[in-house]
Scaffold this active site. Structure first.
Site: not given
Ligand SMILES: NC(=O)c1ccc[n+]([C@@H]2O[C@H](COP(=O)([O-])OP(=O)(O)OC[C@H]3O[C@@H](n4cnc5c(N)ncnc54)[C@H](OP(=O)(O)O)[C@@H]3O)[C@@H](O)[C@H]2O)c1
Ligand SMILES: NC(=O)c1ccc[n+]([C@@H]2O[C@H](COP(=O)([O-])OP(=O)(O)OC[C@H]3O[C@@H](n4cnc5c(N)ncnc54)[C@H](O)[C@@H]3O)[C@@H](O)[C@H]2O)c1
Ligand SMILES: NC(=O)c1ccc[n+]([C@@H]2O[C@H](COP(=O)([O-])OP(=O)(O)OC[C@H]3O[C@@H](n4cnc5c(N)ncnc54)[C@H](OP(=O)(O)O)[C@@H]3O)[C@@H](O)[C@H]2O)c1
Ligand SMILES: NC(=O)c1ccc[n+]([C@@H]2O[C@H](COP(=O)([O-])OP(=O)(O)OC[C@H]3O[C@@H](n4cnc5c(N)ncnc54)[C@H](O)[C@@H]3O)[C@@H](O)[C@H]2O)c1
Lengths: 100, 452, 379, 379, 452, 100
Positions: C122, C127, C130, C133, C228
């Site tokens: 992940r 991504q 993935d 997801s 996870y």
């Molecule tokens: N799309 C998906 O499905 C998914 C799922 C899980 C993870 N991700 C990951 O999440 C990331 C997404 O990138 P992104 O650019 O959208 O977000 P990001 O890289 O997490 O950056 C978000 C930025 O928003 C700022 N921020 C937070 N609250 C704020 C507020 N109230 N006002 C102004 N700024 C605020 C934060 O900086 P400050 O704290 O300085 O304000 C932070 O640097 C990627 O790394 C991706 O892989 C994506």
């Molecule tokens: N880096 C990336 O780009 C990327 C991509 C996909 C997902 N993710 C992250 O991975 C994480 C897991 O995603 P998922 O949806 O596949 O997880 P999952 O399907 O394994 O689990 C679903 C959710 O259930 C929660 N959970 C587990 N036990 C629980 C309990 N007893 N009570 C309540 N909630 C419980 C978990 O914390 C999780 O949020 C997420 O935070 C997601 O943002 C990151």
């Protein structure tokens, strides 16, 4: 010539007065009015001159009266304004007491 | 100190007044502004004491100490709630001081006609400011009845007064002397005129009157400045005079009145008691924003027009602004508003209005009397009071949101057209109703833009 | 290289591993593709569409399997197909390696390179491949559509001449990818949404969708490097159930998404809680396939407990098979192109690469994935 | 006065005519109420709730019928119950008088005052009693929930690492009460919505919900005083079908709501149009109970034509039975209180009143409603 | 006409200038404002011709006709695109005219020391305005290289020049005479200084320089006014001088520069060629709104921070304002922005952003070079150029939205903290990046409030 | 005394200048600059006096030169400003050519 110059001064002052009070939030209307009122006590300067100039008793008495009233205006005006404003500092959005 | 040097100090003082006034206009700097302007005053007074013309000090010191004590005590003792009347009194003292300065200037030896004219001006304006202010104080502090006092021939009497004042002034200027009988006539007439002018104005309008009189006392100082050829009097007086006029105007707008309306409505009321109905009172977005800014409780009543204008986002935005401004904001939803059940809910949910700000008709009606401003946004039938009162109306008997009971009602719509039911709406002619014509979204955006 | 796309035979599986749009692009890159006849029909992709995109459509399942250099499936290959695989074939699917030891081992011995889509790391870089997801995302949407379909209440608020209907209260347990999408969908429909997750970091994410995060103090909590959730202790689980009770009793719709990667799901909604709900309410158990978060939920059935419908629909992404196939197919496409060597026209599955090392389970006749190897040897 | 609330026996009917909340209020006004045991269960209202509200719960259907001064039903009374009715009973229901001549006449001869909820006028004053609107409103919501349940595509747009999913295109034909709510619900879910109606006045209403109105020029059009659409000429219907063709071909979901009050619904979506749609799309025919707007739709069935699902679910409000019952019950409550004389504790159904004159069909042994009388004598 | 009467006319002229300047500040009234001010000028000139001191007219008429023709032809012939350089030339003429007026005033007989000081001032300011303007014209019209011209000892030379100017001025005032050699030195040094001051400023900054020089020419006129005791010169000159300074300041802000930066960055560049990197440049909401107001294409890049701040509604609102302002507005959505797939879509759909304004990463990247302003709203990883350039970054290889290629980038976030991936973001240090710190919703609301 | 009065005039004028140009939209920056430049041609008044005052040839020649240059400034300045502004009237939101 001096009178004319004073006219120029008058014209500029009026414009400046208009421009300065362009956008004032409602909460400040009363303090602003009061503050402006204190400034209008500037007539104290004229009063001082009249009272001090020794142009005759009447004139001096009139001047002295003028000094007294103008002083009331100035001293009271500034103090009251200050009191009103210090209310604001305490509670920022205090909308009470200043609804106009 | 030479007269030049004194005048340099006057320049500094004037600059301080300018800064002071400017800073008084913003909450963050107002206190400092007042301080600056008082420093300016101190400078001006101090510099004046060095004036070569000022020879004796006994009178001055005595009078000044007396004045200062009175002013200090009055300012410190007054209750917060009676500030406005106190300001009126102070203003009156300023007026009479100008009157005296002008009068005293008569004893100067080398006055030109121009100077005499300005002397008369300072006496007249000073005099009417004085009595007008006293009367305003009386009305506000309820020493006397605060309602508008009117009698039959008032207009005629006032006109007569004005003419007399003018005639006496001309006669005086033609043969000016400190003993001229016209002088006393002028003083008397000016004072009388001040009383007559304020008499027919109601107590609620007094703040505007005080602001106006305040402007006058500035002008009186300015006239006195010309009378004794004094720079700082002219500058400060003119500035305050102009600022006062503008401020008066702003205050009138915030009360949703015109200045003439404030000054002369009393007369009007005397003559035509119940003509108010049937008149549509439009309002512009700037005035609307001033009124909203001063409101403590606002309820929005959306209708089909909000949907047509797609104004839901701006509505929420204005709501948020008002909340930040300290007002309590609600959205009153009539069950049949719009063109489908739940029409308003869909739109307001879209624009993220919190559910707990939505209130039902039955919840808002009992407390609508206490709402400062009800903003009707493209609703018509659902706020039509004819449903309560007019048996012939097609919607007679339908419960409505009684916005007409709110303190002020804004109705935002594009025209006087009727709504779905085709019924005429007497709300639009209500005493407390203001029509903000135009597309609801555009109107609200404008209101917001005036809201800084 | 030859890609084979067989028809899915898993019961109720409507998705297809490759959609015509991606077929076209892959052929441009130099692949050739055979699709089993009827493979995409259930997802809305006719054989003609594949043919138009340039794929060969074969009626013979065996031929698709035996000629493929890359075998693209949604579900794990059938055991009886394994022996027909080419040696060195790259088999891509949701392989479920934690529970399918014998299948994995037989693939290893057949010499297949088995890629498990569940094991794609992940990381931000991975991504786009993935599939867990991408499918969970759609599943989250589907839960709410299912819930509103079965609910005796509407979700939005309505103030009407016939009275005011309060917005439905929706409670989402577990705010991972699926949970968040469920929150978003329920919010869209106008419900009042609350959510809970054991990972405290997601509170902000829940609020970022306009929903309320329910605070329940479980003491020390964590998440793995991959994001996870860690497993709860029995005491913590008890705390959680206690804390949720009141919220569940008030809710019109409860959705549980709490899966634990590779382990059976914890039971977090007990029968007592369901009995405390209003009749006409709905509970959706997203984890039903891995044991269920809800006591009494049955796979692919709607069970009624005291007037409350408990929905155990499995394979939720398949409910929106068209989009689910498109997304899965895009994931596969991104995976293939990421490792495609345009010059040699081969797949370059570098064992050092962190994505490859994570998702390739068998290679060169052996189980090579560290995690899986450990589990198998441990078990 | 005694209000009787029997259990609904119409197949698939889950609603109940009176919910406990209103029972309570009516008892406060001076009514007494008997509810048949189990009447509210399907809608989520247990017998205990009724008892708690102050109603008598009777197991005997016959007793409920025969003791009632006011009979509150959702559906028309059963023919075999009529003879057991008290003379002078006020019977309130969706009576369907246009098609139920014999039933209506037998009620007349029994001396019943039959109120038909369909006939409540659509005036602003009567809106709070207008059950047709309140139920149509919920039905509109249900259509979209059903459509998204059956659709192979999701409704909202999603830009994701696994590609961008375009928003679904939804086309609503007929933007009356139900159509508008369908528009609103589809918009909420993120679809691109278009709509068409023969009454040009609704274009603005459609736009007020953020949807697009499809312009098709049909020449002179109108609506009745009550706001119902006038019937189209065959030429106009042809024009409409021509104009809709392209929109339907592009749509992922088509909803038809074009009912004509008291007449069979026009067929506006032909088989050719359905065949022109993409596989996986959904067509919902709301008018299926009155003959259907869609060629090939079957009541209460999902028919698949060329991969397109045609849904002919009848009785849509019953799908959200709880809210539907609440609203219907509120309508009834409003009707009863509007004409309740608090002093004499009787219903004062003044024949001069415009609502009463419109909705009362039989009274004093005769059919009194003008419209119905004309139709019966004409037929 | 008596000198008093002339001065009354001057008052009228001054009032017209005030009105004129005021009205020039709003698009609706600008044309009228220019007209009013030109009427004021006509009045002032006409009144002056009645001045008793003005005895001969031949010279005047000849010179005026010549000047009018040149001015007219130049103004009419100049292409629309070379307006700024034309203004520079006109401004230069004004400067040298003041120089000459000051110089000529030396031939008055009864000058006080104060007057001599003001004479020197008018000569110095007039002179440097003249040469500075000519140089600015040269750079703008590309008669000479428009880049900043710098050489080693520039600062030192300039300092020397200033000192020399000061010394000569003092010496001159001590023994003023129209034949004093110091006079010529002053003229020469002032002209030289004008050249030296403008040399190190690049062509792109010229509008600011012209505005500043314009302010100077007003001050020169004001000084000349003191030199010849003329009222209207003082008023008009001072007013223009002050207005020019304010305007210069506004223009600097709109360019996102400080005045000192504009004036002296050339020097800086000479000494420290490549120190720019590693510096974070914050911006405030007011300046941001000025830049956005001038932009013709704006793209918003939302990220998780927009969701956290729930800023979607204000974003759309700002987008609409910008569109009304004539800009092309798009929303560039990165596939992984936010915390769930389609996170941004949910929010933007809620706030009613039209679907056709949403563009995908692959569509925006090829044309991002032509985007005037990219507004990054709480996004971080998805705009991190390290993904392209830094092999060690945890997100290396992920395609990003290349906002760093846009002309200007605003990044709205609360701190310098990193995003989800924890990677450092070099974007924040970019040459064309401005950080608008604070909660995204609050920041955007402020930007909007400055946008009237 | 007069010089002091002029000082007062100066002070007021400067303040007024500041207040007048408070908030100006970007599109008007260039015309406003140009319009202000035209006003700064007021030095023509001084030039006229110098040229006409017959204080010697040098002074007159200097004055005449000053008149010429100042006239260029005034005439050219107003005309150019007018041309710029008339552009705006035609296309309301014309963001071209005035990017500062
Ligand atoms: N799309 C998906 O499905 C998914 C799922 C899980 C993870 N991700 C990951 O999440 C990331 C997404 O990138 P992104 O650019 O959208 O977000 P990001 O890289 O997490 O950056 C978000 C930025 O928003 C700022 N921020 C937070 N609250 C704020 C507020 N109230 N006002 C102004 N700024 C605020 C934060 O900086 P400050 O704290 O300085 O304000 C932070 O640097 C990627 O790394 C991706 O892989 C994506
Ligand atoms: N880096 C990336 O780009 C990327 C991509 C996909 C997902 N993710 C992250 O991975 C994480 C897991 O995603 P998922 O949806 O596949 O997880 P999952 O399907 O394994 O689990 C679903 C959710 O259930 C929660 N959970 C587990 N036990 C629980 C309990 N007893 N009570 C309540 N909630 C419980 C978990 O914390 C999780 O949020 C997420 O935070 C997601 O943002 C990151
Ligand atoms: N809720 C339902 O289910 C339903 C269904 C059908 C009918 N109805 C009926 O609809 C009515 C609803 O009442 P209502 O008050 O909501 O609506 P209404 O009475 O129809 O009034 C709407 C008003 O909005 C104004 N308007 C339209 N467009 C506008 C715009 N762009 N900007 C500003 N104003 C605009 C119109 O005035 P201008 O033209 O002057 O702007 C009009 O008077 C009731 O009579 C109800 O019975 C309701
Ligand atoms: N006055 C009130 O308070 C009130 C209350 C309820 C409804 N109404 C109005 O009554 C009207 C009818 O509402 P309804 O929903 O019960 O109507 P309905 O169910 O009878 O018809 C549904 C819609 O289908 C449309 N239609 C008919 N034939 C069509 C065709 N061939 N093609 C396309 N569309 C066709 C009709 O115009 C109508 O809009 C609406 O305008 C509604 O606003 C008014």
């Amino acid at each position: 010539m001096e009178a004319v110059l004073l006219g120029m001064v008058l014209m500029l002052s009026i414009f400046l007065g208009f421009e300065l009070i362009a956008k004032v939030p409602a909460t400040l209307h009363t303090p602003l009015m009061s503050g402006a009122n204190a400034i209008s006590g500037i007539t104290i300067v004229g009063a001082l001159i009249s009272a001090g100039a020794q142009l005759g008793t009447v004139s001096t008495v009139l001047g002295a009266l003028a000094v007294m009233f103008a002083t009331i205006n100035v001293v009271g005006g500034y103090l009251v304004t200050n009191r009103m404003l210090s209310m604001f500092k305490k509670k920022e959005t205090g909308n009470t007491g200043d609804r106009t | 100190m030479s007269i030049e040097l004194i005048n340099v100090w006057y320049i500094v003082a004037a600059a301080l007044f300018v800064f002071g006034l400017k800073q008084l206009g913003s909450p963050a700097t107002a206190v400092r502004g007042n301080l600056l302007s008082s420093v300016g005053m101190l400078l001006a007074v101090a510099a004046t004491l060095f004036n070569a013309e000022v020879l004796t000090f006994e009178w001055i010191i005595g009078a000044a100490i007396l004045g200062a004590i009175i002013g200090f005590v009055a300012a410190e003792k007054v209750a917060m709630t009676s500030m406005p009347e106190m300001v009126a009194l102070f203003n009156g003292s300023g007026g009479i001081a100008s009157l005296f300065v002008g009068w005293a200037a008569l004893y100067n030896l080398d006055n030109s006609t121009f100077t005499y004219i300005t002397i008369v001006l300072s006496i007249v304006i000073g005099g009417l400011t004085f009595t007008g202010s006293i009367l305003a104080w009386g009305k506000l502090s309820e020493v006397m009845p605060s309602r508008a006092i009117v009698f039959g021939a008032q207009r005629f009497v006032n006109a007569l007064l004005l003419v007399a004042l003018l005639v006496c002034s001309v006669l005086f200027c033609l043969d000016p002397s400190s003993t001229s009988p016209y002088l006393y006539a002028i003083v008397g007439l000016a004072c009388l005129f001040g009383v007559m002018a304020v008499l027919p104005i109601g107590g609620a309008d007094m703040p505007v009157v005080i602001s106006l009189l305040n402007s006058y006392s500035g002008l009186a100082a300015c006239a006195a400045g010309f009378a004794i050829h004094n720079n700082i009097l002219i500058v400060a007086g003119a500035m305050v005079g102009a600022a006062g006029i503008i401020l008066t105007n702003i205050m009138c707008k915030a009360m949703n009145r015109s200045l003439t309306n404030v000054l002369f409505s009393g007369f009007g009321a005397a003559k035509q008691a119940s003509k108010v109905e049937g008149e549509v009172k439009p309002i512009n977005s700037e005035d609307a924003s001033l009124i909203l800014e001063a409101a403590q409780s606002v309820t929005f009543v959306p209708g089909y027009g909000m949907a047509v204008a797609q104004a839901q986002h701006v509505v929420r935005e204005l709501g948020e602004l008002l909340e930040q401004n300290g007002a309590e904001v609600t959205y009153a939803i009539h069950p049949v508003a719009g063109r489908m059940p739940g029409h308003m809910n869909v739109l307001l949910a879209e624009s993220n209005v919190p559910y707990d700000q939505l209130v039902e008709m039955d919840d808002i009606n009992p407390r609508i009397d206490n709402i400062d401003v009800a903003v009707v946004i493209g609703a018509n039938d659902v706020v039509n009071p004819a449903a309560r009162t007019d048996e012939n109306s097609p919607i007679y008997g339908m419960p409505i949101i009684n916005v007409d009971h709110a303190r002020t009602v804004f109705v935002l719509k594009r025209s006087m057209a009727s709504g779905f039911s085709g019924a005429d709406n007497p709300l639009f002619f209500g005493e407390n109703t203001r029509m903000l014509f135009g597309d609801a979204k555009a109107s609200l955006s404008e209101v917001i833009s005036h809201f800084k | 290289m030859q890609i084979g796309v067989p028809r899915e035979t898993w019961p109720g599986e409507l998705r297809v591993a490759m959609v015509p749009q991606n077929v076209k692009k892959l052929i441009q890159l130099g692949f050739s593709i055979t699709v089993e006849s009827g493979a995409g029909v259930a997802a809305g992709f006719a054989d003609e569409a594949y043919a138009e995109a340039g794929a060969a459509v074969a009626a013979d399942h065996g031929a698709v399997i035996s000629t493929a250099d890359v075998l693209a499936c949604v579900r794990k290959p059938k055991a009886e197909d394994i022996e027909h695989l080419k040696s060195g074939v790259v088999s891509i699917s949701f392989l479920d390696p934690f529970n399918e030891q014998s299948l994995v081992e037989s693939m290893a011995s057949q010499g297949a390179v088995a890629i498990s889509m569940e094991m794609i790391p992940r990381s931000t870089r991975a991504q786009k491949m993935d599939a867990l997801s991408s499918q969970a995302n759609l599943a989250g949407y589907v839960t709410i559509i299912q819930a509103s379909f079965h609910s005796a209440k509407i979700l939005p608020m309505m103030m009407t001449p016939a009275g005011t209907i309060a917005p439905a209260r929706v409670f989402i347990i577990g705010a991972g990818v699926a949970g968040l999408q469920a929150i978003a969908t329920a919010k869209r429909l106008g419900a009042r949404v609350e959510a809970f997750d054991t990972r405290p970091v997601v509170a902000e994410q829940v609020q970022s969708l306009g929903a309320k995060f329910v605070e329940i103090d479980l003491g020390e909590m964590g998440q793995t490097e991959q994001g996870y959730a860690t497993e709860l202790t029995p005491e913590q689980l008890e705390l959680q159930r206690e804390g949720q009770k009141a919220v569940i009793a008030n809710a019109d719709i409860v959705v549980t998404t709490a899966q634990l990667f590779g382990r059976p799901a914890p039971v977090i909604v007990g029968r007592d809680m369901i009995e405390g709900m209003k009749p006409g309410s709905v509970v959706i158990d997203m984890a039903v396939e891995t044991g269920g978060n809800v006591e009494g939920s049955v796979l692919d059935e709607v069970v009624e407990i005291n007037g409350v419908k408990v929905i155990g629909q499995g394979n939720l992404p398949s409910e929106v098979a068209k989009n689910a196939s498109e997304m899965y197919s895009n994931n596969l496409f991104n995976l293939l192109t990421e490792f495609w060597d345009d010059e040699s026209k081969t797949l370059n599955l570098d064992p050092e690469d962190e994505i490859i090392s994570a998702c390739v389970i068998t290679r060169d006749g052996a189980v090579v994935n560290e995690t899986i190897k450990n589990i198998y040897s441990g078990a």
